[in-house]
Design a protein around this motif. Structure first.
Motif, short mmCIF file in Angstrom:
data_model
loop_
_atom_site.label_atom_id
_atom_site.label_comp_id
_atom_site.label_asym_id
_atom_site.label_seq_id
_atom_site.Cartn_x
_atom_site.Cartn_y
_atom_site.Cartn_z
N PHE A 1 0.87 -1.17 0.00
CA PHE A 1 0.00 0.00 0.00
C PHE A 1 0.92 1.23 0.00
CE2 PHE A 1 -2.60 -3.35 1.72
CZ PHE A 1 -3.88 -3.08 1.26
N PHE A 2 1.21 1.73 -1.19
CA PHE A 2 2.19 2.81 -1.30
C PHE A 2 1.76 4.06 -0.55
CE2 PHE A 2 3.40 0.33 -5.14
CZ PHE A 2 4.74 0.15 -4.83
N LYS A 3 0.48 4.33 -0.49
CA LYS A 3 0.01 5.54 0.19
C LYS A 3 0.27 5.48 1.70
CE LYS A 3 -3.39 7.37 -3.00
NZ LYS A 3 -4.74 7.96 -3.13
N ASP A 4 0.43 4.28 2.26
CA ASP A 4 0.72 4.13 3.69
C ASP A 4 2.20 4.27 3.99
OD1 ASP A 4 -1.95 3.75 4.16
OD2 ASP A 4 -1.83 1.56 4.23
N TRP A 5 3.05 4.33 2.96
CA TRP A 5 4.48 4.43 3.20
C TRP A 5 4.89 5.81 3.71
CZ3 TRP A 5 8.07 1.37 -0.59
CH2 TRP A 5 7.68 0.04 -0.60
N GLY A 6 4.00 6.79 3.58
CA GLY A 6 4.31 8.11 4.11
C GLY A 6 4.34 8.17 5.63
N ASP A 7 3.85 7.11 6.27
CA ASP A 7 3.89 7.04 7.73
C ASP A 7 4.41 5.67 8.16
OD1 ASP A 7 3.58 7.87 10.36
OD2 ASP A 7 1.49 7.23 10.49
N LEU A 8 5.48 5.25 7.50
CA LEU A 8 6.04 3.94 7.78
C LEU A 8 7.48 4.09 8.27
CD1 LEU A 8 5.41 0.93 7.70
CD2 LEU A 8 6.24 0.88 5.35
N ILE A 9 8.44 4.06 7.37
CA ILE A 9 9.83 4.34 7.75
C ILE A 9 10.05 5.85 7.85
CG2 ILE A 9 12.25 4.06 7.11
CD1 ILE A 9 11.51 1.48 5.72
N PHE A 10 9.54 6.56 6.84
CA PHE A 10 9.56 8.02 6.88
C PHE A 10 8.24 8.51 7.47
CE2 PHE A 10 12.32 6.67 3.43
CZ PHE A 10 13.47 7.39 3.68
N ARG A 11 8.28 9.70 8.04
CA ARG A 11 7.06 10.28 8.62
C ARG A 11 6.78 11.62 7.98
NH1 ARG A 11 6.11 13.89 13.45
NH2 ARG A 11 5.42 15.12 11.68
N LYS A 12 5.68 11.69 7.24
CA LYS A 12 5.31 12.94 6.59
C LYS A 12 4.97 14.00 7.64
CE LYS A 12 1.99 11.28 4.04
NZ LYS A 12 0.93 11.16 3.02
N PRO A 13 5.05 15.27 7.27
CA PRO A 13 4.60 16.32 8.19
C PRO A 13 3.13 16.12 8.57
CG PRO A 13 5.86 17.28 6.39
CD PRO A 13 5.67 15.83 6.06
N VAL A 14 2.78 16.52 9.77
CA VAL A 14 1.43 16.28 10.29
C VAL A 14 0.33 16.81 9.37
CG1 VAL A 14 -0.16 16.86 12.17
CG2 VAL A 14 2.15 16.07 12.69
N PRO A 15 0.47 18.02 8.77
CA PRO A 15 -0.62 18.48 7.88
C PRO A 15 -0.87 17.58 6.68
CG PRO A 15 0.79 20.31 8.52
CD PRO A 15 1.48 19.06 8.99
N LEU A 16 0.11 16.74 6.32
CA LEU A 16 -0.06 15.84 5.18
C LEU A 16 -0.60 14.47 5.58
CD1 LEU A 16 3.20 16.62 3.16
CD2 LEU A 16 0.92 17.63 2.91
N LEU A 17 -0.71 14.21 6.88
CA LEU A 17 -1.26 12.92 7.34
C LEU A 17 -2.78 13.03 7.37
CD1 LEU A 17 1.25 12.11 10.23
CD2 LEU A 17 1.18 11.10 7.95
N THR A 18 -3.38 13.00 6.20
CA THR A 18 -4.83 13.25 6.08
C THR A 18 -5.65 11.98 5.93
OG1 THR A 18 -4.60 13.51 3.69
CG2 THR A 18 -4.40 15.50 5.04
N GLU A 19 -5.01 10.82 5.83
CA GLU A 19 -5.75 9.59 5.61
C GLU A 19 -5.37 8.54 6.64
OE1 GLU A 19 -5.39 8.11 1.69
OE2 GLU A 19 -6.38 9.83 0.74
N ARG A 20 -6.35 7.74 6.99
CA ARG A 20 -6.09 6.59 7.86
C ARG A 20 -5.43 5.49 7.04
NH1 ARG A 20 -11.14 8.63 9.57
NH2 ARG A 20 -11.05 9.31 11.75
N PRO A 21 -4.77 4.52 7.70
CA PRO A 21 -4.08 3.45 6.95
C PRO A 21 -5.02 2.71 6.00
CG PRO A 21 -3.45 3.40 9.26
CD PRO A 21 -4.56 4.39 9.15
#
Length: 492
Positions: free
Chosen positions: A455-475
């Motif tokens: 699930f490539f869209k979940d990789w933004g909160d996996l090893i790397f952590r996107k900035p909080v404003p970009l964490l707009t979706e649940r896994p």
């Protein structure tokens, strides 16, 4: 239940074998000849509450409430006008009464009536809310779960003020009859996950579940796997974050550790502190953890393979240094690494079992003394002491204790494989571990997700952590009913 007060009390005494802490108070209701009795366990129930809100209300004349002579009318009057309790239930059997008493409630018997009042009067001593011991953070909340179920439910409600937050109670243990609460957010969780968890909880058949680990071992997919398929935590903020992702939190009365299901390898490598710091710091910490996981699993086995089978892969200066440090050592690298790894595990276990102040001293002094003495005696080489020390430090850097234990178990397998087959053994072991992880599931969710299935869209909160404003979706792998987590998207 019978209509006779004395007979009901005798049956209760026979069932419980007249315990010394069972307190029975017989008295008459004011202005009448109705005989009744309160029964509770001293220490489980609040005796002041029983005296002030039950016995006093029934013995002292207040207002213009008339006490009827009719038994059925008396029961209704007590229920509606005299018994001031937020929790008031009716018991029809001896089991109802005994279970209520053993749960800290007070049972009110009335002569001539074949049912009883079960009044909520729990008042046992409980530990104050403190900072979690096993999951300390530099920045973040300092409150932690305790052994009291109601307190833990309150802690979650303090974090989530959503009317869709649900607490569903189960009873676990044929004899202990402990309360277990399944917590979830109704409009977020996928119904199939909730249904599967409730099915597995209903299949538990045991006398007692003294700790939430018993529940974990009952409902996990593969009890032979070294990897934890459910995450345990003492932190309410971590549990609340999991609920908002569409997961389930399981609370057991008497345990300060709650279970989060389902779980994945990626979530086991995360810490709440990742979100409390800036995204650059959170990303760096996660990368360091994955590096620590690699060191905790592979470093001793890589050393054994290179020294024993592939010395040509080592740079010349380093190879000469290692050869000089190993001069006079009577054991092979395999035996040397095994002895040091077992010694480190013994020191770690001894430090955990001793009192806190002594345990830290034993771990530090024991490691220094034994390591130095082993080198001076020529039993192990200095480079091996460095390798095992780095391996131990790396295992301590992992945020979840359960995943760190799994890596420590796998470590010995890789040491043996590298001592027999060299780098080929490490590669074979790595392939076997990956096959196991890919086939492992947690409540039906693949343990290796979002790596595989991807699930490539979940990789933004996996090893790397996107900035909080970009964490707009649940896994995405949780397939939540409400995929968006931002207020703006939810309003739309």
């Amino acid at each position: 239940m019978t209509n006779n007060l004395e007979e009901n009390l005798d049956n209760l005494n026979k069932l419980l074998d007249k315990p010394d802490d069972l307190l029975i108070r017989k008295f008459s209701i004011r202005g009448s000849e109705h005989q009744c009795a309160t029964v509770y366990i001293d220490g489980l129930a609040d005796s002041n509450y029983v005296r002030n809100n039950i016995i006093e209300n029934l013995q002292i004349q207040r207002g213009k409430i008339q006490i009827p002579q009719n038994k059925e009318m008396l029961f209704d009057v007590l229920n509606q006008e005299l018994l001031s309790s937020t929790t008031l239930e009716t018991g029809l059997t001896l089991d109802d009464a005994s279970n209520g008493i053993l749960s800290g409630n007070t049972v009110l018997y009335i002569d001539g009536i074949d049912k009883v009042f079960i009044i909520g009067t729990q008042g046992w001593e409980k530990r104050a809310i403190e900072e979690p011991v096993t999951e300390s953070v530099i920045r973040g909340p300092r409150d932690g779960f305790v052994e009291d179920l109601r307190t833990n439910m309150t802690l979650i409600r303090r974090y989530i003020h959503d009317p869709n937050l649900r607490f569903k109670t189960h009873q676990i243990g044929r004899r202990s009859k402990k309360n277990l609460v399944v917590t979830y957010i109704a409009d977020v969780i996928h119904p199939d996950i909730l249904k599967e968890i409730n099915r597995r909880l209903a299949s538990i058949d045991t006398d007692d579940a003294p700790e939430s680990s018993f529940i974990e071992q009952w409902i996990e997919d593969d009890y032979l796997s070294p990897f934890p398929q459910l995450i345990n935590t003492e932190r309410p903020d971590k549990a609340s974050a999991a609920l908002l992702q569409g997961k389930v939190v399981i609370l057991l009365d008497g345990s300060p550790f709650v279970l989060i299901a389902p779980s994945t390898l990626g979530t086991a490598m995360q810490s709440p502190e990742d979100y409390y710091e800036r995204w650059t710091i959170g990303t760096l910490l996660r990368i360091l953890r994955y590096l620590a996981a690699f060191i905790a699993i592979f470093l001793p086995s890589l050393y054994i393979a290179l020294v024993s089978f592939h010395p040509g892969m080592i740079p010349s200066n380093l190879a000469f240094s290692i050869a000089a440090s190993r001069e006079g050592v009577p054991f092979t690298p395999l035996v040397e690494a095994s002895l040091m790894a077992i010694t480190m595990e013994l020191l770690r276990e001894a430090g955990a079992r001793l009192p806190k102040t002594i345990g830290q001293t034993i771990g530090i002094v024991g490691g220094l003394v034994i390591g130095d003495a082993a080198v001076q005696a020529g039993i192990v080489s200095p480079i091996m002491v460095i390798v095992v020390a780095l391996n131990a430090i790396a295992s301590f850097a992992l945020p979840a204790y359960s995943i760190a234990i799994a890596f420590r178990i796998i470590l010995f397998g890789f040491i043996i494989l590298s001592g027999i087959f060299g780098l080929y053994g490490i590669i074979i072991g790595y392939i076997m571990v990956n096959i196991h992880i890919v086939n492992l599931k947690s409540i039906g969710v693949p343990f290796s997700t979002p790596f595989a299935p991807t699930f490539f869209k979940d990789w933004g909160d996996l090893i790397f952590r996107k900035p909080v404003p970009l964490l707009t979706e649940r896994p995405r792998y949780m397939q939540p009913n409400n995929k968006k987590s931002t207020v703006k998207e939810n309003k739309e």
